[in-house]
Write a protein that holds these residues in place. Structure first.
Motif, short mmCIF file in Angstrom:
data_model
loop_
_atom_site.label_atom_id
_atom_site.label_comp_id
_atom_site.label_asym_id
_atom_site.label_seq_id
_atom_site.Cartn_x
_atom_site.Cartn_y
_atom_site.Cartn_z
N UNK A 32 9.95 -6.03 9.32
CA UNK A 32 9.90 -6.80 8.08
C UNK A 32 8.49 -7.33 7.87
N UNK A 33 7.97 -7.13 6.66
CA UNK A 33 6.65 -7.66 6.30
C UNK A 33 6.77 -8.81 5.33
N UNK A 34 7.82 -8.80 4.48
CA UNK A 34 8.02 -9.87 3.50
C UNK A 34 9.44 -9.75 2.95
N UNK A 35 9.92 -10.87 2.41
CA UNK A 35 11.24 -10.83 1.76
C UNK A 35 11.28 -11.86 0.63
N UNK A 36 12.14 -11.60 -0.34
CA UNK A 36 12.29 -12.50 -1.48
C UNK A 36 13.08 -13.74 -1.05
N UNK A 37 13.10 -14.73 -1.92
CA UNK A 37 13.72 -16.02 -1.59
C UNK A 37 15.22 -15.96 -1.33
N UNK A 38 15.95 -15.09 -2.02
CA UNK A 38 17.40 -15.12 -1.96
C UNK A 38 18.04 -14.49 -0.73
N UNK A 39 17.25 -14.02 0.22
CA UNK A 39 17.78 -13.37 1.41
C UNK A 39 17.17 -14.05 2.64
N UNK A 40 18.00 -14.29 3.65
CA UNK A 40 17.48 -14.94 4.86
C UNK A 40 16.59 -13.97 5.63
N UNK A 41 15.76 -14.53 6.46
CA UNK A 41 14.86 -13.69 7.27
C UNK A 41 15.66 -12.79 8.20
N UNK A 42 16.71 -13.31 8.82
CA UNK A 42 17.53 -12.49 9.72
C UNK A 42 18.15 -11.30 8.99
N UNK A 43 18.71 -11.56 7.81
CA UNK A 43 19.31 -10.47 7.04
C UNK A 43 18.24 -9.49 6.57
N UNK A 44 17.10 -10.01 6.15
CA UNK A 44 16.01 -9.14 5.71
C UNK A 44 15.53 -8.25 6.86
N UNK A 45 15.45 -8.78 8.07
CA UNK A 45 15.04 -7.98 9.23
C UNK A 45 16.07 -6.89 9.52
N UNK A 46 17.34 -7.22 9.40
CA UNK A 46 18.41 -6.24 9.62
C UNK A 46 18.33 -5.13 8.59
N UNK A 47 18.11 -5.51 7.34
CA UNK A 47 18.01 -4.51 6.26
C UNK A 47 16.75 -3.67 6.40
N UNK A 48 15.65 -4.26 6.85
CA UNK A 48 14.41 -3.50 7.05
C UNK A 48 14.64 -2.39 8.07
N UNK A 49 15.32 -2.70 9.16
CA UNK A 49 15.60 -1.69 10.18
C UNK A 49 16.49 -0.59 9.62
N UNK A 50 17.52 -0.97 8.87
CA UNK A 50 18.45 0.01 8.30
C UNK A 50 17.75 0.89 7.27
N UNK A 51 16.97 0.28 6.40
CA UNK A 51 16.29 1.04 5.34
C UNK A 51 15.23 1.96 5.90
N UNK A 52 14.62 1.58 6.99
CA UNK A 52 13.65 2.46 7.65
C UNK A 52 14.35 3.77 8.02
N UNK A 53 15.54 3.69 8.55
CA UNK A 53 16.30 4.88 8.90
C UNK A 53 16.70 5.68 7.68
N UNK A 54 17.14 5.00 6.62
CA UNK A 54 17.55 5.69 5.39
C UNK A 54 16.38 6.44 4.76
N UNK A 55 15.22 5.82 4.74
CA UNK A 55 14.03 6.47 4.16
C UNK A 55 13.61 7.65 5.04
#
Length: 139
Positions: A32-55
């Motif tokens: 994770x490099x950055x995230x918007x206000x409406x998402x927690x850092x923990x959730x943003x880190x989880x999504x960053x890992x998942x999206x890395x795989x999807x991409x």
């Protein structure tokens, strides 16, 4: 590169259109490099890992579209994940980075993708995540 929150404000701008929910900036290796206000850092880190795989999966299916296997950088533009009532779009955001935005099913996908591209163009260097040179060394 460690997450320090200094790029978060950029992503809030990506959400300036109706029906967008969250935005994250991630490195090619899922950090994770950055995230918007409406998402927690923990959730943003989880999504960053998942999206890395999807991409990564998306980029590696270029051969299915007729591109030669030996092409080092297939002409990938974006990954779209569709749910019953939501979408996730991921695009390249400078060397080694991806920008991802989630939105409801009522979002104008073309306008959302265009706005993401504009943000990347305007803030490109800040979004770049250079390869880690010390990836194989021990501290």
């Amino acid at each position: 590169m460690n997450y320090d929150g200094t790029l978060d404000w950029m992503l809030d701008e990506a959400l300036g259109m109706p029906e967008t929910l969250h935005a994250i900036l991630l490195s090619r290796d899922g950090l994770l490099r950055a995230h918007s206000q409406g998402i927690t850092r923990d959730e943003a880190e989880r999504q960053a890992a998942a999206l890395c795989g999807a991409v990564s999966i998306s980029r590696n299916t270029a051969g299915f579209c007729g591109y030669a296997e030996q092409e080092l950088s297939p002409p990938w533009r974006q990954t779209l994940i569709e749910f019953d009532d939501a979408y996730v779009l991921a695009i390249a955001a400078g060397e080694g980075s991806y920008l991802a935005v989630s939105a409801t099913d009522r979002v104008d996908l073309e306008a959302c993708s265009f706005r993401m591209q504009q943000l990347v163009e305007r803030l490109g260097k800040a979004m770049t995540s250079p390869s880690r040179l010390d990836a194989g060394t021990r501290a």
